[in-house]
Write a protein that holds these residues in place. Structure first.
Motif, PDB file in Angstrom:
ATOM      1  N   ALA A 128       0.827  -1.204   0.000  1.00 18.53           N
ATOM      2  CA  ALA A 128       0.000   0.000   0.000  1.00 18.53           C
ATOM      3  C   ALA A 128       0.864   1.257   0.000  1.00 18.53           C
ATOM      4  CB  ALA A 128      -0.918   0.002   1.216  1.00 18.53           C
ATOM      5  N   HIS A 129       0.314   2.331  -0.543  1.00 14.41           N
ATOM      6  CA  HIS A 129       0.996   3.623  -0.517  1.00 14.41           C
ATOM      7  C   HIS A 129       0.715   4.368   0.778  1.00 14.41           C
ATOM      8  CE1 HIS A 129       0.595   2.803  -4.926  1.00 14.41           C
ATOM      9  NE2 HIS A 129       1.851   3.194  -4.886  1.00 14.41           N
ATOM     10  N   GLU A 130      -0.515   4.276   1.262  1.00 12.85           N
ATOM     11  CA  GLU A 130      -0.904   4.959   2.501  1.00 12.85           C
ATOM     12  C   GLU A 130      -1.340   3.894   3.501  1.00 12.85           C
ATOM     13  OE1 GLU A 130      -3.572   8.226   1.940  1.00 12.85           O
ATOM     14  OE2 GLU A 130      -2.558   8.909   0.122  1.00 12.85           O
ATOM     15  N   GLN A 131      -0.445   3.571   4.422  1.00 15.38           N
ATOM     16  CA  GLN A 131      -0.673   2.447   5.320  1.00 15.38           C
ATOM     17  C   GLN A 131      -1.545   2.800   6.526  1.00 15.38           C
ATOM     18  OE1 GLN A 131       3.179   0.864   6.344  1.00 15.38           O
ATOM     19  NE2 GLN A 131       3.864   0.793   4.209  1.00 15.38           N
ATOM     20  N   GLY A 132      -1.465   4.037   6.995  1.00 15.05           N
ATOM     21  CA  GLY A 132      -2.117   4.401   8.253  1.00 15.05           C
ATOM     22  C   GLY A 132      -3.606   4.146   8.271  1.00 15.05           C
ATOM     23  N   GLU A 133      -4.294   4.547   7.211  1.00 13.76           N
ATOM     24  CA  GLU A 133      -5.744   4.397   7.125  1.00 13.76           C
ATOM     25  C   GLU A 133      -6.136   2.921   7.143  1.00 13.76           C
ATOM     26  OE1 GLU A 133      -9.058   6.891   4.568  1.00 13.76           O
ATOM     27  OE2 GLU A 133      -7.414   5.942   3.478  1.00 13.76           O
ATOM     28  N   ILE A 134      -5.296   2.069   6.539  1.00 13.97           N
ATOM     29  CA  ILE A 134      -5.560   0.625   6.499  1.00 13.97           C
ATOM     30  C   ILE A 134      -5.197  -0.033   7.821  1.00 13.97           C
ATOM     31  CG2 ILE A 134      -4.961  -1.542   5.343  1.00 13.97           C
ATOM     32  CD1 ILE A 134      -4.391   0.116   2.810  1.00 13.97           C
ATOM     33  N   ALA A 135      -4.053   0.348   8.379  1.00 13.93           N
ATOM     34  CA  ALA A 135      -3.564  -0.271   9.621  1.00 13.93           C
ATOM     35  C   ALA A 135      -4.492  -0.037  10.797  1.00 13.93           C
ATOM     36  CB  ALA A 135      -2.170   0.258   9.953  1.00 13.93           C
ATOM     37  N   ALA A 136      -5.307   1.019  10.721  1.00 17.27           N
ATOM     38  CA  ALA A 136      -6.219   1.337  11.823  1.00 17.27           C
ATOM     39  C   ALA A 136      -7.465   0.453  11.842  1.00 17.27           C
ATOM     40  CB  ALA A 136      -6.640   2.806  11.736  1.00 17.27           C
ATOM     41  N   LEU A 137      -7.715  -0.292  10.769  1.00 24.91           N
ATOM     42  CA  LEU A 137      -8.904  -1.154  10.716  1.00 24.91           C
ATOM     43  C   LEU A 137      -8.755  -2.312  11.711  1.00 24.91           C
ATOM     44  CD1 LEU A 137      -9.291  -1.262   6.826  1.00 24.91           C
ATOM     45  CD2 LEU A 137     -10.641   0.106   8.439  1.00 24.91           C
ATOM     46  N   PRO A 138      -9.813  -2.680  12.412  1.00 27.63           N
ATOM     47  CA  PRO A 138      -9.705  -3.669  13.501  1.00 27.63           C
ATOM     48  C   PRO A 138      -9.082  -5.002  13.099  1.00 27.63           C
ATOM     49  CG  PRO A 138     -11.836  -2.580  13.591  1.00 27.63           C
ATOM     50  CD  PRO A 138     -11.171  -2.110  12.337  1.00 27.63           C
ATOM     51  N   THR A 139      -9.528  -5.577  11.984  1.00 28.63           N
ATOM     52  CA  THR A 139      -8.978  -6.874  11.554  1.00 28.63           C
ATOM     53  C   THR A 139      -7.499  -6.760  11.245  1.00 28.63           C
ATOM     54  OG1 THR A 139     -11.105  -7.587  10.649  1.00 28.63           O
ATOM     55  CG2 THR A 139      -9.131  -8.708   9.818  1.00 28.63           C
ATOM     56  N   ILE A 140      -7.124  -5.695  10.559  1.00 33.60           N
ATOM     57  CA  ILE A 140      -5.723  -5.484  10.186  1.00 33.60           C
ATOM     58  C   ILE A 140      -4.874  -5.312  11.439  1.00 33.60           C
ATOM     59  CG2 ILE A 140      -4.142  -4.123   8.789  1.00 33.60           C
ATOM     60  CD1 ILE A 140      -6.443  -5.490   7.201  1.00 33.60           C
ATOM     61  N   ALA A 141      -5.353  -4.468  12.355  1.00 35.89           N
ATOM     62  CA  ALA A 141      -4.598  -4.199  13.586  1.00 35.89           C
ATOM     63  C   ALA A 141      -4.405  -5.479  14.405  1.00 35.89           C
ATOM     64  CB  ALA A 141      -5.322  -3.134  14.419  1.00 35.89           C
ATOM     65  N   ALA A 142      -5.443  -6.315  14.480  1.00 40.35           N
ATOM     66  CA  ALA A 142      -5.351  -7.559  15.258  1.00 40.35           C
ATOM     67  C   ALA A 142      -4.334  -8.514  14.649  1.00 40.35           C
ATOM     68  CB  ALA A 142      -6.721  -8.222  15.342  1.00 40.35           C
ATOM     69  N   LEU A 143      -4.325  -8.629  13.321  1.00 43.37           N
ATOM     70  CA  LEU A 143      -3.375  -9.522  12.658  1.00 43.37           C
ATOM     71  C   LEU A 143      -1.949  -8.997  12.769  1.00 43.37           C
ATOM     72  CD1 LEU A 143      -5.498 -10.426   9.510  1.00 43.37           C
ATOM     73  CD2 LEU A 143      -4.706 -12.031  11.257  1.00 43.37           C
ATOM     74  N   MET A 144      -1.794  -7.682  12.797  1.00 42.12           N
ATOM     75  CA  MET A 144      -0.468  -7.097  13.004  1.00 42.12           C
ATOM     76  C   MET A 144       0.038  -7.417  14.404  1.00 42.12           C
ATOM     77  SD  MET A 144      -0.843  -3.386  11.119  1.00 42.12           S
ATOM     78  CE  MET A 144       0.816  -2.870  11.563  1.00 42.12           C
ATOM     79  N   ARG A 145      -0.841  -7.283  15.394  1.00 43.15           N
ATOM     80  CA  ARG A 145      -0.436  -7.589  16.775  1.00 43.15           C
ATOM     81  C   ARG A 145      -0.054  -9.058  16.921  1.00 43.15           C
ATOM     82  NH1 ARG A 145      -4.902  -4.215  17.970  1.00 43.15           N
ATOM     83  NH2 ARG A 145      -6.219  -6.045  18.352  1.00 43.15           N
ATOM     84  N   ALA A 146      -0.729  -9.913  16.184  1.00 45.51           N
ATOM     85  CA  ALA A 146      -0.436 -11.349  16.241  1.00 45.51           C
ATOM     86  C   ALA A 146       0.827 -11.721  15.470  1.00 45.51           C
ATOM     87  CB  ALA A 146      -1.633 -12.133  15.689  1.00 45.51           C
ATOM     88  N   GLY A 147       1.413 -10.746  14.769  1.00 47.02           N
ATOM     89  CA  GLY A 147       2.626 -11.002  14.009  1.00 47.02           C
ATOM     90  C   GLY A 147       2.404 -11.707  12.689  1.00 47.02           C
TER      91      GLY A 147
END
Length: 277
Positions: free
Chosen positions: A63-82
Motif C-alpha cells: 500500500a501507498h498509505e498504510q495508516g488508514e488501512i492499519a487502523a482497521l480492527p482486523t488489520i490491527a489484530a493480525l499485526m499484533r499477532a505477528g
C-alpha cells in the motif's frame, strides 16, 4: 512437503498516482481500498477471507498509505499477532509485486484489495489448483457462463478461447523467487482485453492475433507464454463465477454490495435453521 507449506498472501492495495479514485471521493476516504462495501471496508473484507483460508500463513499488504488501512480492527489484530505486515507500494504494478515478494516465504498468492467476493474456499481452491499443476506461476480464471450466472452486470469483458469465454479473477501465483520475473507480464497494468497492444509487448504479435480471434485454447496460450519466460505458467479455472467480480466502478460496487448482503443474510439464517433441527 510442498503441499503442507503455508502460502504467503500478497494483497495489493495501491492507488493511482495523482488521482483520487471516484469511489474513494464519494466515500470520503483517502484511497479505494478502504471504501466500505456493505458497511465493511473492502480491504478488511478481503483480509478476513484470506486469513480464514487454512492454506495461508503470513499476509503482506502492499500500500501507498498504510495508516488508514492499519487502523482497521482486523488489520490491527493480525499485526499484533505477528501475522500481517506492510510493504510500501510503487506506482507501477510490477514493482509493487516485486517489492511485496521480496524476502517472502514462497509460494506467494497475489490478490487485490477490491476482490471482495472471493471466499476462503475460493482461495483454497486456487491454491490447490496451482499445487496440483506444479505451477511456477498461475492466473485464476472463471468461465463466462459462471460469471454471468453470478450476476449478468458483474463483469462485461471476457477473454475468448476455443473452449469459451473466461474472465480474470485477480488471483495470481508465484511458486518460487524465480517466478517473480513472470510479473513482467503486468508491467503496464495487465487488462489485455482493454488494451490489446499490451499482448504484443508481452507475448508477441502472432499471439495477439490468436487471442483476438479466439483461435486456440487457453492452455496453448499459457504454454507459449511459458516458453517465453522459461517457466511453467498455467491457467487455473475456478468453480464460482463470483470470484471474477471485483469493485472497479459504481456498477460493480452496487453488484458486489448486493451479492454480499444476500450472502450474509443466508449465512445468518443458516445457524437458526440448523438449531431448529
Amino acid at each position: 512437503m510442498e503441499s503442507c507449506r503455508k502460502v504467503t498472501a500478497l494483497v495489493l492495495a495501491g492507488k493511482r498516482a495523482g488521482a483520487l479514485d471516484p469511489l474513494a471521493a464519494r466515500a470520503g476516504v483517502a484511497q479505494k481500498a478502504v471504501v466500505p462495501v456493505g458497511g465493511v471496508p473492502m480491504i478488511e473484507r478481503v483480509v478476513q477471507q484470506v486469513a480464514a483460508c487454512p492454506d495461508v500463513g503470513a499476509i503482506r499488504i502492499v500500500a501507498h498509505e498504510q495508516g488508514e488501512i492499519a487502523a482497521l480492527p482486523t488489520i490491527a489484530a493480525l499485526m499484533r499477532a505477528g501475522r500481517l505486515s506492510f510493504v510500501a507500494g510503487h506506482h507501477n504494478l510490477v514493482d509493487s509485486v516485486v517489492a511485496g515478494a521480496e524476502g517472502a516465504a514462497f509460494p506467494v498468492m497475489i490478490t487485490t484489495a477490491d476482490n471482495c467476493l472471493v471466499t476462503p474456499e475460493g482461495y483454497g481452491e486456487f491454491i490447490a489448483g496451482c499445487r496440483a499443476a506444479q505451477a511456477d506461476g498461475a492466473a485464476g480464471l472463471a468461465r463466462e457462463e459462471d460469471v454471468k450466472a453470478a450476476d449478468p452486470q458483474g463483469q462485461q469483458r471476457f477473454y475468448k478461447f476455443r473452449d469459451g469465454g473466461y474472465s480474470n479473477c485477480n488471483l495470481y501465483w508465484l511458486g518460487s523467487e524465480r517466478a517473480v520475473k513472470a510479473a513482467e507480464i503486468w508491467r503496464e497494468g495487465g487488462q489485455f482485453v482493454k488494451f490489446p497492444r499490451r499482448i504484443i509487448k508481452a507475448f508477441g504479435l502472432l499471439n495477439l492475433v490468436r487471442f483476438m480471434l479466439g483461435n486456440g485454447t487457453k492452455e496453448k496460450l499459457f504454454t507459449q507464454i511459458s516458453r517465453r519466460f522459461g517457466l511453467q505458467l498455467v491457467p487455473v479455472v475456478l468453480s464460482d463465477g463470483h470470484y471474477a467480480i471485483d469493485v472497479d466502478n459504481e456498477t460493480t460496487f452496487a453488484v458486489t454490495e448486493k451479492i454480499l448482503i444476500c450472502r450474509e443474510r443466508k449465512e445468518a439464517v443458516a445457524p437458526r435453521v440448523s438449531a431448529a433441527h
